[in-house]
Scaffold this motif. Structure first.
Motif, short mmCIF file in Angstrom:
data_model
loop_
_atom_site.label_atom_id
_atom_site.label_comp_id
_atom_site.label_asym_id
_atom_site.label_seq_id
_atom_site.Cartn_x
_atom_site.Cartn_y
_atom_site.Cartn_z
N ARG A 275 29.00 33.71 64.54
CA ARG A 275 29.53 34.97 65.08
C ARG A 275 28.60 36.14 64.76
O ARG A 275 28.36 37.01 65.59
CB ARG A 275 30.93 35.22 64.51
N GLN B 29 26.62 38.49 67.48
CA GLN B 29 26.69 39.95 67.53
C GLN B 29 25.31 40.58 67.39
O GLN B 29 25.01 41.58 68.03
CB GLN B 29 27.63 40.46 66.44
N TRP C 198 36.47 38.15 71.08
CA TRP C 198 36.78 39.56 70.84
C TRP C 198 38.28 39.79 70.73
O TRP C 198 39.05 39.36 71.58
CB TRP C 198 36.19 40.42 71.97
N ASN C 199 38.68 40.48 69.67
CA ASN C 199 40.09 40.85 69.47
C ASN C 199 40.17 42.37 69.42
O ASN C 199 39.73 42.99 68.45
CB ASN C 199 40.61 40.25 68.16
N ARG D 107 41.48 44.10 66.25
CA ARG D 107 40.75 43.95 65.00
C ARG D 107 39.32 44.48 65.06
O ARG D 107 38.72 44.76 64.03
CB ARG D 107 40.71 42.47 64.59
N ALA D 108 38.79 44.59 66.27
CA ALA D 108 37.39 44.98 66.42
C ALA D 108 37.14 46.38 65.89
O ALA D 108 37.93 47.30 66.15
CB ALA D 108 36.99 44.91 67.90
N ARG D 109 36.07 46.52 65.14
CA ARG D 109 35.70 47.83 64.60
C ARG D 109 34.84 48.62 65.57
O ARG D 109 34.74 49.84 65.48
CB ARG D 109 34.96 47.65 63.27
N VAL E 235 34.44 47.48 72.59
CA VAL E 235 33.78 46.40 73.32
C VAL E 235 32.74 46.91 74.31
O VAL E 235 31.72 46.25 74.56
CB VAL E 235 34.84 45.53 74.04
#
Length: 250
Positions: free
Chosen positions: A23, A27, A72-73, A76-78, A81
């Protein structure tokens, strides 16, 4: 038995570590602007279009983006997107058959995440706004109608007539919803309760006059405060709002 349990736990940890490394690598690749520039140059000046699509896009880029969007959530993603996905969507050589399924999945995941959203949270606008042109006008309109407008309407319907916050939450979305939709939401979900409060003020203070431009009464001050909130920005000369507010003076 103890040895078997320990081995199983170790194997599970190794699998999690491997997934985490994969992961992180994904990224790092997605955020590599230099790599994207190189691919752009290759697609335009080196590879024939069909070869780039078959060799680079179909076999590497499309599966990579598919995996990234799948993982991708939005809750939760900081990092929003759009910051890492949209640069890849505009890469020369990607076709609608590559990009549309990704955009569709993003939209569906956002819709699910917004089920738990409250209009007081402005971060939703930060996440949704960059997708306005990508979704397209009709798809965006339907997305907002299903995921955003009902929450804003509910906030307006349950507000205290002395609390401008829900109206301010609505006005934050003005640029995306459009003036007509904003005013319609106000007419249907805000003004019924607002008029009830106005009538109650006049009953309690029969000598007050909401149209008293000089102020000095509870009703006039309340009316003036709300007029300033409602007729702000691009709405200050809106005929539909001016008509409703003028009706309140009679």
């Amino acid at each position: 038995s103890s040895s078997s349990s320990s081995s199983s736990s170790s194997g599970g940890d190794s699998h999690k570590a491997a997934k985490k490394r994969k992961r992180q690598l994904l990224q790092a690749t997605l955020n590599n602007s230099e790599l994207l520039s190189v691919l752009e140059a290759l697609s335009r000046h080196v590879f024939p279009p069909l070869m780039f699509e078959c060799v680079v896009v179909d076999k590497w880029i499309a599966p990579m983006l598919r995996d990234a969007v799948h993982d991708w959530n939005p809750r939760r993603a900081r990092v929003p997107v759009h910051t890492w996905l949209q640069p890849w969507l505009s890469l020369h050589g990607l076709q609608p058959r590559h990009t549309q399924p990704l955009v569709t999945e993003v939209r569906k995941k956002l819709a699910v995440a917004l089920q738990q959203w409250h209009p007081a949270d402005s971060s939703a606008l930060v996440v949704v706004r960059p997708w306005a042109t990508v979704f397209g006008a009709s798809t965006l309109r339907e997305f907002l109608r299903r995921s955003i407008q009902p929450k804003l309407a509910r906030a307006l319907q349950t507000h205290s007539a002395s609390n401008p916050a829900p109206v301010e939450w609505l006005l934050r979305w003005h640029s995306m919803l459009g003036t007509s939709t904003v005013v319609t939401l106000l007419q249907r979900s805000f003004f019924p309760l607002w008029f009830e409060r106005l009538v109650a003020l006049l009953v309690d203070n029969p000598t007050d006059n909401a149209g008293n431009g000089g102020g000095g009464s509870e009703t006039a001050d309340w009316y003036s405060a709300w007029r300033s909130v409602l007729l702000s920005g691009e709405l200050q000369r809106n005929g539909r709002l001016l008509f409703v507010l003028t009706q309140a003076l009679h």
